[in-house]
Design a protein around this motif. Structure first.
Motif, PDB file in Angstrom:
ATOM      1  N   ARG A  37       4.001  18.377  18.939  1.00 31.76           N
ATOM      2  CA  ARG A  37       4.469  19.166  17.797  1.00 31.76           C
ATOM      3  C   ARG A  37       3.299  19.517  16.878  1.00 31.76           C
ATOM      4  NH1 ARG A  37       6.365  15.251  15.441  1.00 31.76           N
ATOM      5  NH2 ARG A  37       5.100  15.101  13.571  1.00 31.76           N
ATOM      6  N   TYR A  41       7.333  23.212  18.318  1.00 29.19           N
ATOM      7  CA  TYR A  41       7.287  22.359  19.489  1.00 29.19           C
ATOM      8  C   TYR A  41       7.074  23.255  20.718  1.00 29.19           C
ATOM      9  CZ  TYR A  41      10.023  19.279  16.329  1.00 29.19           C
ATOM     10  OH  TYR A  41      10.480  18.533  15.273  1.00 29.19           O
ATOM     11  N   THR A  63      -1.522  18.549  13.666  1.00 33.11           N
ATOM     12  CA  THR A  63      -0.633  17.941  14.658  1.00 33.11           C
ATOM     13  C   THR A  63      -0.412  16.500  14.247  1.00 33.11           C
ATOM     14  OG1 THR A  63      -1.471  19.335  16.456  1.00 33.11           O
ATOM     15  CG2 THR A  63      -0.406  17.282  17.094  1.00 33.11           C
ATOM     16  N   HIS A 112       7.769  23.234  11.636  1.00 39.57           N
ATOM     17  CA  HIS A 112       7.457  22.581  12.914  1.00 39.57           C
ATOM     18  C   HIS A 112       7.497  23.576  14.077  1.00 39.57           C
ATOM     19  CE1 HIS A 112       7.551  18.688  11.041  1.00 39.57           C
ATOM     20  NE2 HIS A 112       8.854  18.683  10.845  1.00 39.57           N
ATOM     21  N   THR A 136       2.499  21.379  12.980  1.00 43.83           N
ATOM     22  CA  THR A 136       3.232  21.571  11.728  1.00 43.83           C
ATOM     23  C   THR A 136       2.398  22.297  10.682  1.00 43.83           C
ATOM     24  OG1 THR A 136       4.435  19.488  12.136  1.00 43.83           O
ATOM     25  CG2 THR A 136       4.552  20.412   9.909  1.00 43.83           C
ATOM     26  N   LEU A 139       9.384  14.555  18.368  1.00 47.35           N
ATOM     27  CA  LEU A 139       9.376  13.877  17.065  1.00 47.35           C
ATOM     28  C   LEU A 139       9.921  12.475  17.271  1.00 47.35           C
ATOM     29  CD1 LEU A 139       8.969  14.198  13.954  1.00 47.35           C
ATOM     30  CD2 LEU A 139      11.337  14.956  13.833  1.00 47.35           C
TER      31      LEU A 139
END
Length: 364
Positions: free
Chosen positions: A152, A223, A139, A221, A154, A235
């Protein structure tokens, strides 16, 4: 102040140590109210600053690449002119008819979503902040540096220093789709570099000869649905430390770019790719092309998935880049110093994503 900073550091570490990411916070609520740690809440001054910037109904340019292969044709010339205008005025544009099959795009979005939505125990082995690790999940790369954490998670595939990706290093749930997508994207970026070269008034092979596409990283990504998108960023606003970034987004929306001091939505278009001019292309184009600030918000009711591929150029062994000589004129003198990708990225990664563009580090 030190006590507050110490408390925040402890909160950040406690969250990081779960290795469950933002999705773990949502899962822990089990359908109830999500307990949002204070580390995600944006500072009041930042929220207030946002209210001073208006939103516009203007849309980033959308360019149809149909006929782009007809070299020397009027159609291709028109496409190049559209790309030139978009790169100079917006720094962002979307492309359709790019040649990547819709099924390939759907599969990579489904695969990235599948990785993030699987059981947390399946993901924990990949959770890492080790810069040497090629495939990892976390994260916010800048979790301990930014003023507020982003909502978010990733999955990162870092091919900056090692161009060979062993498929076995990838999570099985997204292995095939990732390899397939990267294969198609690599072919498309060659075409895009040709078009950008011509839009700068250079030979079609110019940017390819500079190896602008060599080192790259792929970021999948995720979210999760965000209870307070007005107080939490998906972001933070930033520019990209790349030559170009190619983004595939699902149909949720939430991406915005700053245009003439107004926020413009980058509306999802089925099967389209978003092209984002990065800092490094602004530098070598001697300010002809613009790398612009952008950000993303979460959605209250549904998760958002996007896949960004950052093309950084050659990092190792160090290669020196700088403004292209042909683009330096009496009317437009040299705007930037020479740089290496590795130095630029080290400076970029040593600060929070919510801070100012790194262009000032190399501006003359």
């Amino acid at each position: 102040m030190d006590i507050l900073a110490d408390d925040r550091t402890k909160q950040l570490k406690a969250f990081d140590d779960t290795k469950a990411g933002v999705k773990g916070l949502v899962d822990a609520a089990a359908g109830g109210v999500v307990d949002i740690p204070n580390i995600f809440i944006r500072p009041p001054d930042e929220v207030a600053e946002d209210l001073e910037v208006s939103k516009t109904g203007l849309q980033v340019p959308v360019i149809d690449l149909h006929g782009v292969g007809d070299k020397g044709s009027l159609r291709r010339e028109n496409i190049i002119n559209e790309i030139k205008h978009a790169s100079e005025k917006w720094g962002f544009f979307q492309v359709g008819n790019h040649g990547i099959p819709t099924i390939v795009l759907e599969d990579i979005l489904k695969a990235v979503r599948g990785f993030h939505e699987q059981d947390v125990e399946m993901k924990k082995d990949y959770y890492s902040r080790d810069p040497e690790r090629m495939v990892k999940f976390n994260t916010n790369y800048d979790l301990y540096m930014s003023r507020a954490a982003n909502w978010r998670d990733t999955l990162i595939i870092d091919m900056l220093n090692n161009y060979h990706l062993d498929p076995q290093d990838l999570p099985s749930i997204c292995r095939e789709a990732t390899i397939n997508y990267l294969d198609h994207l690599t072919k498309f970026v060659d075409t895009l570099l040709e078009l950008l070269s011509e839009a700068l008034g250079l030979e079609p092979s110019y940017l390819k000869r500079l190896e602008c596409e060599k080192g790259k990283s792929l970021a999948g990504h995720y979210y999760p649905a965000c209870p307070k998108p007005d107080q939490i960023h998906g972001l933070n606003k930033h520019t990209d430390a790349s030559f170009i970034t190619l983004l595939l987004q699902d149909d949720t929306g939430g991406l915005q770019t700053l245009h003439q001091n107004q926020w413009a939505n980058v509306e999802p278009i089925p099967s389209a790719l978003v092209v984002n001019i990065g800092d490094l292309l602004q530098i070598i184009s001697n300010d002809k092309f613009k790398s612009v600030i952008h950000r993303a918000f979460g959605n209250v009711t549904r998760a958002r998935t996007s896949v960004a591929c950052f093309f950084h150029g050659v990092a190792t062994p160090p290669k020196t880049y700088g403004p292209i000589e042909k683009l330096i004129t009496k009317e437009r003198p040299q705007m930037y110093c020479e740089f290496t990708v590795i130095d630029y990225l080290m400076k970029f990664n040593s600060r929070g994503l919510d801070e100012k563009s790194g262009l000032n580090c190399v501006r003359i």
